[in-house]
Design a protein around this motif. Structure first.
Motif, short mmCIF file in Angstrom:
data_model
loop_
_atom_site.label_atom_id
_atom_site.label_comp_id
_atom_site.label_asym_id
_atom_site.label_seq_id
_atom_site.Cartn_x
_atom_site.Cartn_y
_atom_site.Cartn_z
N UNK A 1 0.92 -1.24 -0.09
CA UNK A 1 -0.06 -0.05 0.05
C UNK A 1 0.94 1.27 -0.13
N UNK A 4 2.82 1.66 -3.33
CA UNK A 4 1.92 1.67 -4.54
C UNK A 4 1.69 3.12 -4.39
N UNK A 5 1.44 3.86 -3.15
CA UNK A 5 1.16 5.07 -3.29
C UNK A 5 2.40 6.06 -3.50
N UNK A 7 4.83 4.92 -5.73
CA UNK A 7 4.99 4.90 -6.96
C UNK A 7 3.89 5.73 -7.93
N UNK A 8 2.60 5.84 -7.32
CA UNK A 8 1.65 6.61 -8.08
C UNK A 8 2.07 8.17 -7.86
N UNK A 11 4.73 8.71 -10.63
CA UNK A 11 4.25 8.76 -11.78
C UNK A 11 3.69 10.01 -12.16
N UNK A 12 2.54 10.49 -11.17
CA UNK A 12 1.96 11.83 -11.52
C UNK A 12 2.87 12.81 -11.62
N UNK A 14 5.96 12.66 -12.67
CA UNK A 14 6.40 12.39 -14.22
C UNK A 14 5.68 12.89 -15.21
N UNK A 15 4.54 12.64 -15.11
CA UNK A 15 3.62 12.85 -16.29
C UNK A 15 3.15 14.45 -16.45
N UNK A 18 6.50 15.89 -18.02
CA UNK A 18 7.00 15.38 -19.40
C UNK A 18 5.67 16.12 -20.20
#
Lengths: 63, 187
Positions: A1, A4-5, A7-8, A11-12, A14-15, A18
């Protein structure tokens, strides 16, 4: 858990980075292209001896 | 335990067939597939009774998940046309809102969450696979609107979210989607 948080979250970010970077780079490239287009077209004509737009030989442009 | 697994898998495969037939109906290029295979041509003649039978059977086998997946496929199909007028005298975003409210009231939140995010993930993967084809022929495609890299990162975010909610359901939904697609291309 927890993994996962994290990593999310990564990734947010990074998005976001980019997408903003890509759009800013695209606008800068467009501005640079508009400034340099004439010299590139003239260099093309000098090297190939035919017009880069309509491919007609020396100085006889098609209508 | 094994019975639960069997019910879930069968329900999702039947629902996959129904959603595939629905998508073909809306996209409108059935005629090419009819010429290619006879099984599909005979199936498409009686598509209404078969799809209603499969949908009701799948809904009985696994009520919450099948309803959530079907309505979220409906919602995500409507993302491209938000202000079109539909036959029930409602605009498309109003219908989307009604369906979301119905899902939030009738279905537990994690089931709705995993259904919505996994169908959105499948839609983004499909857009990634044929973004060149859609660019050439002018279909609506998220990878052409937003850019290829953004959609790759967004789909990995969705995959992590789906795995965090429930990895078991994610694996079953994605594998039944792949299976239905494979059978559809081989038929």
């Amino acid at each position: 858990m927890v993994y996962g948080s994290i990593l999310i979250f990564y990734l947010v970010i990074l998005l976001l980075g980019y997408s903003i970077g890509r759009r800013v780079g695209k606008n800068e490239g467009k501005e640079k292209a508009i400034n340099e287009i004439t010299i590139y077209l003239k260099m093309d004509y000098y090297n190939k001896k035919e017009c880069p737009i309509c491919s007609s030989p020396k100085n006889t442009h098609k209508r | 335990m094994l019975l639960e697994l069997f019910k879930k898998c069968t329900g999702l495969i039947l629902l996959g067939i129904v959603i595939k037939l629905l998508d073909d109906e809306i996209d409108g290029d059935i005629n090419e597939k009819i010429k290619e295979s006879k099984i599909y041509a005979s199936f498409i003649q009686f598509k209404m009774p078969y799809s209603l039978l499969f949908l009701s059977l799948a809904m009985l086998l696994q009520p919450h998940l099948v309803f959530s997946i079907f309505t979220s496929a409906y919602i995500i199909g409507m993302f491209h046309i938000p202000s079109q007028e539909l036959p029930l005298k409602l605009k498309a975003y109003q219908e989307m809102l009604i369906l979301v409210i119905l899902n939030l009231v009738l279905v537990p939140l994690d089931v709705f969450g995993i259904a919505f995010f996994s169908i959105l993930f499948i839609q983004l993967i499909d857009d990634l696979i044929d973004h060149q084809y859609d660019l050439k022929y002018g279909y609506k495609n998220y990878a052409n609107i937003f850019g290829l890299g953004e959609i790759i990162i967004a789909s990995s975010i969705l995959l992590v979210v789906c795995f965090m909610i429930s990895w078991f359901n994610t694996v079953i939904i994605l594998s039944s989607g792949v299976l239905v697609n494979y059978v559809y291309t081989k038929i």
